[in-house]
Design a protein around this motif. Sequence first.
Motif, short mmCIF file in Angstrom:
data_model
loop_
_atom_site.label_atom_id
_atom_site.label_comp_id
_atom_site.label_asym_id
_atom_site.label_seq_id
_atom_site.Cartn_x
_atom_site.Cartn_y
_atom_site.Cartn_z
N LEU A 163 0.44 -1.05 -0.05
CA LEU A 163 -0.66 -0.12 0.00
C LEU A 163 0.97 1.15 -0.10
N LEU A 164 1.65 1.27 0.93
CA LEU A 164 2.50 2.43 0.69
C LEU A 164 3.44 2.49 -0.97
N PHE A 165 4.02 1.52 -0.85
CA PHE A 165 4.52 1.74 -2.43
C PHE A 165 3.86 1.94 -3.59
N CYS A 166 2.31 1.44 -3.10
CA CYS A 166 2.24 1.80 -4.86
C CYS A 166 1.32 3.44 -4.54
N THR A 167 1.14 3.68 -3.28
CA THR A 167 0.63 4.94 -2.91
C THR A 167 1.79 5.85 -3.86
N THR A 211 3.65 -0.88 16.12
CA THR A 211 1.93 -1.47 15.66
C THR A 211 1.36 0.28 15.15
N PHE A 212 1.14 1.22 15.91
CA PHE A 212 0.26 2.27 16.37
C PHE A 212 1.36 2.90 15.37
N ASN A 213 2.36 3.42 15.43
CA ASN A 213 3.24 4.16 14.18
C ASN A 213 2.59 3.57 13.12
N GLY A 214 2.16 2.41 12.40
CA GLY A 214 1.90 1.75 11.59
C GLY A 214 0.60 2.10 11.30
N LEU A 215 -0.48 1.32 11.82
CA LEU A 215 -1.68 1.95 11.79
C LEU A 215 -2.11 3.27 11.31
N MET A 216 -1.31 3.89 12.10
CA MET A 216 -1.79 5.53 11.67
C MET A 216 -1.55 5.36 10.51
N MET A 217 -0.92 4.83 9.68
CA MET A 217 -0.52 4.82 7.63
C MET A 217 -1.48 5.15 6.92
N ILE A 218 -2.69 3.52 7.60
CA ILE A 218 -3.94 3.01 6.98
C ILE A 218 -4.94 4.01 6.77
N PRO A 219 -5.54 4.83 7.94
CA PRO A 219 -6.59 6.01 7.22
C PRO A 219 -5.67 7.29 6.67
N ASN A 220 -4.75 7.63 6.63
CA ASN A 220 -3.57 8.73 6.34
C ASN A 220 -4.04 8.39 4.38
N LEU A 221 -3.24 7.07 4.40
CA LEU A 221 -2.97 6.85 2.67
C LEU A 221 -4.11 6.15 2.14
N GLY A 234 -6.59 8.30 2.79
CA GLY A 234 -6.91 9.95 2.39
C GLY A 234 -6.87 10.40 1.41
N VAL A 235 -5.45 10.22 1.59
CA VAL A 235 -4.61 10.22 0.74
C VAL A 235 -4.66 10.07 -1.03
N LEU A 236 -5.20 8.82 -1.56
CA LEU A 236 -5.39 8.18 -2.60
C LEU A 236 -6.80 8.60 -2.90
N ALA A 237 -7.75 8.98 -2.18
CA ALA A 237 -8.83 9.43 -2.57
C ALA A 237 -8.40 10.95 -2.45
N LEU A 238 -7.62 11.32 -2.50
CA LEU A 238 -7.59 12.96 -3.12
C LEU A 238 -6.56 13.25 -3.81
N SER A 239 -6.13 12.43 -4.80
CA SER A 239 -5.19 12.93 -5.05
C SER A 239 -5.61 13.56 -6.61
N GLY A 240 -6.48 13.37 -6.55
CA GLY A 240 -6.65 14.43 -7.74
C GLY A 240 -6.96 15.81 -7.24
N THR A 241 -6.94 16.24 -5.72
CA THR A 241 -7.10 17.33 -5.77
C THR A 241 -5.46 17.95 -5.62
#
Length: 499
Positions: free
Chosen positions: A24-28, A437-447, A449-456
């Motif tokens: 997910l991180l790589f593809c984003t 683990t919690f540090n990594g869990l931040m990544m999921i909702p953040n990415l 949002g970033v993918l959904a708003l990549s057009g913006t």
Amino acid sequence: MVDIVTRVNNVVNGFVWGPFGLALLFCTGLWLSVRTGFFQFRRMGYWLKHTIGAIFTNKDVTAHTSKEDMAISQFQSMCTALAGTIGTGNIVGVATAIVSGGPGAIFWMWVMALLGMMTSFAENVLGVYYRRKNEKGEWNGGAMYYLTDGLGAKPGCKAVGRVLAVLFACFCILASFGIGNMSQINSIAGNMNAAFHLPYLATGLALMAMTALIVIGGLKRVAAVTEKLVPLMALFYVAGALIIVVMHAGNIPAALAAIFKGAFNLNAAGGGALGYGISQTITWGFKRGAFSNEAGLGSAVMVNSASNVKEPVHQGMWGVFEVFADTMVVCTLTALVILTTGVVDLESGAVLAGVQDNALVGRAFTAAFGSFGPKFIAVSILLFAYSTTLGWSHYGTKAVEYLFGTAGSRVYKVVFVCMTVVGATMKLGLAWDLSDTFNGLMMIPNLIGVLALSGTVVDITRNYFARRVRGENIEPMWSAFEEYQKEEEAEAAAEARQQ
């Protein structure tokens, strides 16, 4: 109970930092690179000129804001963001990557960083675009806000955006106590005890007093410290590492050859060994790269959003530079120190007998500087780890403020300060694993949002270059959104008066 928590944590950690999370991180990063025409390469001269270059040519970049203006300068935001990312991972994390994945892991660390530059760019663009001011006049920005106001504004996504924002804030708070505080302070106390025989409690109390003076004073005080601390610590460590690399300059070609050959496991024999070897090399390179620069985790955007900049793309370019400085400069120098001094086997990455992987860099500095080597590393870790603590204090503060308001952030700061002495004196064990683990869990909702708003992100970037480079007379996208926010605030105030 501890066994159950450990098992659950291992499952979640394996999911977040396993094939799914890393893919997910790589593809984003790849998706954002493609959509922006590989901005990080094509516009490299431009973003270098308007970031590190602007420090020497544009006084507005480094000028402090007035006492009434609660924003911080672009330079201060960059230093505070780097304070949060440049940490023990740049020393111990690189050594772990080499030992676990071989020298080739460094190549994949570079790949993750090069793509992560655009993830960081997108986070900062969205952070500045969707930020808002609190009642004290401070800028609040980050994944919480572009999930709520960006993703949440899409048809049928209001509840999803809000839930993801709350989850991100909760994960951020928990991570700030672990990877942002206790684990960093624990590393400092252990190294200061080993190098200078300082008692753990004495180190903890001293750091607690310093942290109270800085953190409780707010972001402007944190930024005032980090803008002096980060350049100092970076120059201190980079100078020492460069001396060692120059002393062993004859080994640089062999070290670079080991990195590129090891990246594809060209020394492996047999298909099964080859496949497994490449998998381990890529996994450890990606994992350590992500831990090192934090691109995609959504952490640094919270301080970048507090900058006095108006153009989102300007702050986005600082995000590109931050990843470049953290991984391509500092981590690369650490890797060359390890690989040129002979403390690991260049073929396999195997450690010399009697040396632990977390002591590899110290062993290399000892070989070059004698008894001063361990002291140099102890001071480097002190500066790196403590700056990380200061950076994460702001991240946690803003996450708490999103959930509970400014009153909650004051309570959080007091608790955060108290936890420093706890981190210095206790055996963390499971707490370290949970914080990862919690540090990594931040990544999921953040990415998401970033993918959904990549057009913006693409639209804002095109709008910027149309105005700033091609000279087209069009309205900035950020000004239109500012007007929208003012209207929303006016409506909310009117509703509050009626009630």
